[in-house]
Design a protein around this motif. Structure first.
Motif, PDB file in Angstrom:
ATOM      1  N   GLY A   1       3.129 128.514   4.373  1.00  0.00           N
ATOM      2  CA  GLY A   1       3.193 128.751   2.934  1.00  0.00           C
ATOM      3  C   GLY A   1       2.146 127.916   2.210  1.00  0.00           C
ATOM      4  N   ALA A   2       1.829 128.382   0.998  1.00  0.00           N
ATOM      5  CA  ALA A   2       0.903 127.607   0.170  1.00  0.00           C
ATOM      6  C   ALA A   2       1.442 126.201  -0.057  1.00  0.00           C
ATOM      7  N   ALA A   3       2.762 126.084  -0.136  1.00  0.00           N
ATOM      8  CA  ALA A   3       3.385 124.781  -0.426  1.00  0.00           C
ATOM      9  C   ALA A   3       2.949 123.733   0.596  1.00  0.00           C
TER      10      ALA A   3
ATOM     11  N   PHE B   1      -0.464 122.130  -0.237  1.00  0.00           N
ATOM     12  CA  PHE B   1      -0.502 121.042  -1.225  1.00  0.00           C
ATOM     13  C   PHE B   1      -0.182 119.702  -0.567  1.00  0.00           C
TER      14      PHE B   1
ATOM     15  N   ASN C   1       0.765 130.108 -12.727  1.00  0.00           N
ATOM     16  CA  ASN C   1       2.213 130.120 -12.869  1.00  0.00           C
ATOM     17  C   ASN C   1       2.573 128.869 -13.654  1.00  0.00           C
TER      18      ASN C   1
ATOM     19  N   ASP D   1      -5.330 127.056  -6.884  1.00  0.00           N
ATOM     20  CA  ASP D   1      -4.147 127.717  -6.338  1.00  0.00           C
ATOM     21  C   ASP D   1      -4.207 129.190  -6.728  1.00  0.00           C
TER      22      ASP D   1
ATOM     23  N   THR E   1       3.428 135.011   0.583  1.00  0.00           N
ATOM     24  CA  THR E   1       4.883 135.147   0.451  1.00  0.00           C
ATOM     25  C   THR E   1       5.300 135.972  -0.765  1.00  0.00           C
ATOM     26  N   LYS E   2       4.383 136.151  -1.720  1.00  0.00           N
ATOM     27  CA  LYS E   2       4.792 136.766  -3.005  1.00  0.00           C
ATOM     28  C   LYS E   2       4.772 138.282  -2.907  1.00  0.00           C
TER      29      LYS E   2
ATOM     30  N   ILE F   1       4.228 131.587   5.014  1.00  0.00           N
ATOM     31  CA  ILE F   1       2.866 131.813   5.479  1.00  0.00           C
ATOM     32  C   ILE F   1       1.894 131.827   4.287  1.00  0.00           C
TER      33      ILE F   1
HETATM   34  C1  LIG Z   1       1.622 129.159  -8.183  1.00  0.00           C
HETATM   35  C2  LIG Z   1       2.306 128.983  -6.862  1.00  0.00           C
HETATM   36  N1  LIG Z   1       1.615 128.451  -5.849  1.00  0.00           N
HETATM   37  C3  LIG Z   1       2.183 128.282  -4.643  1.00  0.00           C
HETATM   38  C4  LIG Z   1       3.480 128.613  -4.427  1.00  0.00           C
HETATM   39  C5  LIG Z   1       4.076 128.375  -3.080  1.00  0.00           C
HETATM   40  O1  LIG Z   1       4.028 129.552  -2.352  1.00  0.00           O
HETATM   41  P1  LIG Z   1       4.502 129.613  -0.825  1.00  0.00           P
HETATM   42  O2  LIG Z   1       5.748 130.401  -0.791  1.00  0.00           O
HETATM   43  O3  LIG Z   1       3.360 130.332  -0.139  1.00  0.00           O
HETATM   44  O4  LIG Z   1       4.654 128.235  -0.327  1.00  0.00           O
HETATM   45  C6  LIG Z   1       4.249 129.144  -5.448  1.00  0.00           C
HETATM   46  C7  LIG Z   1       5.672 129.510  -5.227  1.00  0.00           C
HETATM   47  O5  LIG Z   1       6.408 129.755  -6.130  1.00  0.00           O
HETATM   48  C8  LIG Z   1       3.642 129.336  -6.698  1.00  0.00           C
HETATM   49  O6  LIG Z   1       4.317 129.839  -7.740  1.00  0.00           O
END
Ligand SMILES: Cc1ncc(COP(=O)(O)O)c(C=O)c1O
Length: 355
Positions: free
Chosen positions: A86-88, A91, A157, A181, A210-211, A220
């Motif tokens: 995931g993007a998370a 970070f 976001n 991001d 994931t979105k 992922i």
């Molecule tokens: C702007 C933004 N970046 C990253 C993420 C994290 O995404 P991921 O589910 O790929 O970890 C989110 C999740 O809400 C998000 O809103």
């Protein structure tokens, strides 16, 4: 005990919980307009490789084929791609690997995990808060010159603002890591994306799968950036961080079929968003900010906290705004859904506004 409020340990600053996310708004029976994950049946070109990968679970994951597929999608060498859970996770890797940064800046309002990850890793964080008066538009001049690690979201976001690529690119410079991001870039048709820009020094683009593809539970995403920098991030990534089914998804989502499907989804989303925005603008007391560009819309409503609670009583969950630096309780974020859900939601909103 799992359940609401049981997220990972949060970073709470001045009473603001940076670890609060839309999933904590959703309770049993509520219509979910709080989480920005698309709900749709998985297309066969995605479901089949994920299912087939289950036959390989005895082997440790091999990220090479998926990395090559993502690199081809973005016209980069494989060394400029790092797959993440995931993007998370991206970070966290950035915050951990770049502990030597002298001044980390986060441009708000934006997703709060970058700041949370930075603080967890011991960084002091300078906030640049884009003013509401300018429609939360990015002014590169607001970012201090001595910032050597900068986080910005595009589209952002929760504001749904899409910054021009040139404004974001203007933040890149030698001696600085610029993290953009782009978790929601596909929802905009990639029009202001920097994913394929290899000429900007220190640029790291964060992507999520994931979105749009409804894979939040699979975890992922990936990072795109200079190979030497990504090697530093890979060095702090846990071994085998991305599971085999997630790798199968990454490869499938990088295919030309997937990219074409993303464009179609973005076009349909734009129509659904126009419907939502028009309906919201028709409700007295509801202000829609600017020109929303992504899969969610930010609104300002006086007494937003009460309205959010009343909406819950009527069966609708929306995302509170008061955990985003630069916003407050009068702000609510609403996910774009199909027109039937939107119509039901807006009539509930009208009821709460008239109460
Ligand atoms: C702007 C933004 N970046 C990253 C993420 C994290 O995404 P991921 O589910 O790929 O970890 C989110 C999740 O809400 C998000 O809103």
């Amino acid at each position: 005990m799992p359940g609401v409020g049981a997220a990972k340990s949060s970073v709470i600053l001045e009473g603001m919980d940076l670890g609060f996310h839309g999933d904590l708004e959703v309770g049993s029976g509520l219509v979910d307009l709080a989480v920005n994950v698309r709900r749709a049946p998985m297309p066969p070109w995605l479901a089949e490789p994920i299912a087939a990968s289950l036959a390989d679970l005895a082997a440790y994951p091999d990220p090479a084929p998926a990395t090559a597929a993502v690199a081809a999608r973005h016209a980069r060498p494989a060394g400029e791609v790092l797959l993440t859970a995931g993007a998370a996770q991206g970070f966290v890797l950035l915050a951990q690997a770049l502990r030597g940064a002298r001044r980390a800046v986060v441009v708000h309002p934006q997703f709060t995990e970058p700041e949370a990850a930075l603080r967890q890793a011991g960084h002091e964080v300078t906030r640049v808060v884009l003013p509401e008066a300018s429609g939360f538009a990015l002014d590169p001049a607001l970012v201090p010159d001595d910032a050597d690690l900068v986080f910005v979201g595009n589209p952002t976001n929760p504001t749904s603002v899409l910054h021009p690529a040139e404004a974001v690119a203007a933040l890149a410079r030698p001696g600085r890591v610029l993290v953009v991001d782009e978790a929601f870039a596909d929802t905009t048709g990639e029009v202001e994306s920097l994913a394929e820009r290899r000429d900007l020094p220190g640029l790291v683009v964060v992507r999520s799968l994931t979105k749009t593809w409804g894979l939040a539970g699979l975890r992922i995403g990936y990072l795109l950036g200079p190979a030497d920098l990504l090697a530093r991030l890979a060095a702090v990534q846990p071994l085998w961080a991305v599971a085999t089914p997630a790798l199968a998804a990454a490869a499938a989502c990088a295919s030309p079929v997937a990219v074409a499907a993303e464009r179609e989804i973005a076009a349909a989303l734009a129509a659904d968003r126009d419907h939502l925005v028009a309906a919201l603008r028709d409700v007295p007391g509801v202000r829609v900010e600017g020109r929303p560009a992504s899969s969610f819309v930010l609104v300002r409503i006086s007494g937003g906290g009460r309205v959010r609670q009343a909406l819950r009583d009527l069966g609708y969950a929306v995302r509170r705004g008061d955990t985003f630096p630069g916003l407050g309780a009068d702000w609510l974020r609403i996910a774009v859904r199909d027109t039937a859900v939107t119509d039901g939601f807006v009539s509930a909103l009208r009821k709460t506004m008239e109460a």
